[in-house]
Write an enzyme that holds these catalytic residues in place. Sequence first.
Site, PDB file in Angstrom:
ATOM      1  N   SER A 233       0.645  -1.160   0.131  1.00 48.14           N
ATOM      2  CA  SER A 233       0.000   0.136   0.169  1.00 48.14           C
ATOM      3  C   SER A 233       0.919   1.287   0.068  1.00 48.14           C
ATOM      4  CB  SER A 233      -0.880  -0.077   1.267  1.00 48.14           C
ATOM      5  OG  SER A 233      -0.209   0.006   2.380  1.00 48.14           O
TER       6      SER A 233
ATOM      7  N   LYS B  41       6.418   4.588  17.960  1.00 43.96           N
ATOM      8  CA  LYS B  41       4.979   4.947  18.159  1.00 43.96           C
ATOM      9  C   LYS B  41       4.013   3.827  17.859  1.00 43.96           C
ATOM     10  CE  LYS B  41       4.445   4.948  13.594  1.00 43.96           C
ATOM     11  NZ  LYS B  41       3.295   4.439  12.488  1.00 43.96           N
TER      12      LYS B  41
ATOM     13  N   THR C 149      -1.520   7.145  14.189  1.00 42.57           N
ATOM     14  CA  THR C 149      -1.415   5.714  14.505  1.00 42.57           C
ATOM     15  C   THR C 149      -2.249   5.031  15.563  1.00 42.57           C
ATOM     16  OG1 THR C 149       1.038   5.956  13.668  1.00 42.57           O
ATOM     17  CG2 THR C 149       0.226   3.650  14.449  1.00 42.57           C
TER      18      THR C 149
ATOM     19  N   VAL D 120       1.876  -6.421   7.604  1.00 43.49           N
ATOM     20  CA  VAL D 120       2.564  -6.801   8.933  1.00 43.49           C
ATOM     21  C   VAL D 120       2.519  -5.793   9.998  1.00 43.49           C
ATOM     22  CG1 VAL D 120       5.272  -6.393   9.274  1.00 43.49           C
ATOM     23  CG2 VAL D 120       4.356  -7.501   7.263  1.00 43.49           C
TER      24      VAL D 120
END
Length: 336
Positions: free
Chosen positions: A11, A189, A246, A277
């Site tokens: 992506s 993060k 995130t 992943v």
Amino acid sequence: MAKVGIMGAGSWGTALSLLLHKNGHEVIVWSINEEEVEMLSREREHKSKLPGVKIPKDMEFTTDMEKTVTDKDFVVLAVPSTFTRSTARNMCPYVKEGQILVNVAKGIEESTLMTLSEQIEEEIPQANVAVLSGPSHAEEVGRQIPTSVVVGAKTKETAEYLQEMFMNEVFRVYTSPDILGIELGGSLKNVIALAAGMADGLGYGDNTKAALITRGIHEIARLGVKMGGALESFMGLTGIGDLIVTCASVHSRNRKAGYLMGQGKTMQEAMDEVKMVVEGVYSTKAAVALGKKYGVDLPIIEQVNAILFEDKDAKEAVYDLMMRKGKAEHNAKPWS
């Protein structure tokens, strides 16, 4: 116009290839997966990872690494962090002296505690290695939603060149010499995002997430500064900015994996369901090891590690975090 090779057709690699193509550059995209190359060449859309985002007919996809790297003005490494070293090793024979390689993945190698740029430099010593990072989900970049990132490089000349190559009206690029700080913020993060997802999965609220984000960046910054990163990097786009997106975004694979674990799934079950992943899982052990190496207390990261690898119950981990001995938030201002 620049000639650009993109290593990785996932992506993020696909989104950046579209961005660079839009900027007028000649782009070729490599994947190790022949079926993926055939699908992208035929469908002109990554239906599983960037659905609805059309790929121009003049963008080439290939499994030929030599063709992707040779004689390119710069090459973007967009493979998952666990494959960065092996991919760099295989690329090495085709990389010329001083060729710019831009790493856009995020992670820390558990066995060596090296950042990704350090791994690339070790495998390709002749390369000029830079990094690009920030709050930039591929799903939004691919749809040309306004995004801001940071390019880190060893020289101002390299950083400003890449800034010019990537920047347009929907993709704003800042420059920084703090490669280490940028990479540590982007890697660590992901661990905090796992914790934020677990809190969501447990049914906790906005108060909990705000605390995790705020105290999480505090942990990341304390470790990062001790290692030599600049505090400003952790307070900027590649630190708090990337952490916010995130921990909160529906696009975040780390948050989603944490959410599933908060609901009772095992780490492996969560990763299998995410189907991409989950970088935070691979960075957690390395983060704990770095904390011990540099003598920095990392309570949130240590609890995430215990949940992932020591079968600790997530609710118990939250209880232990909340019930630690009381302390001052900071010592920046003395008591009167």
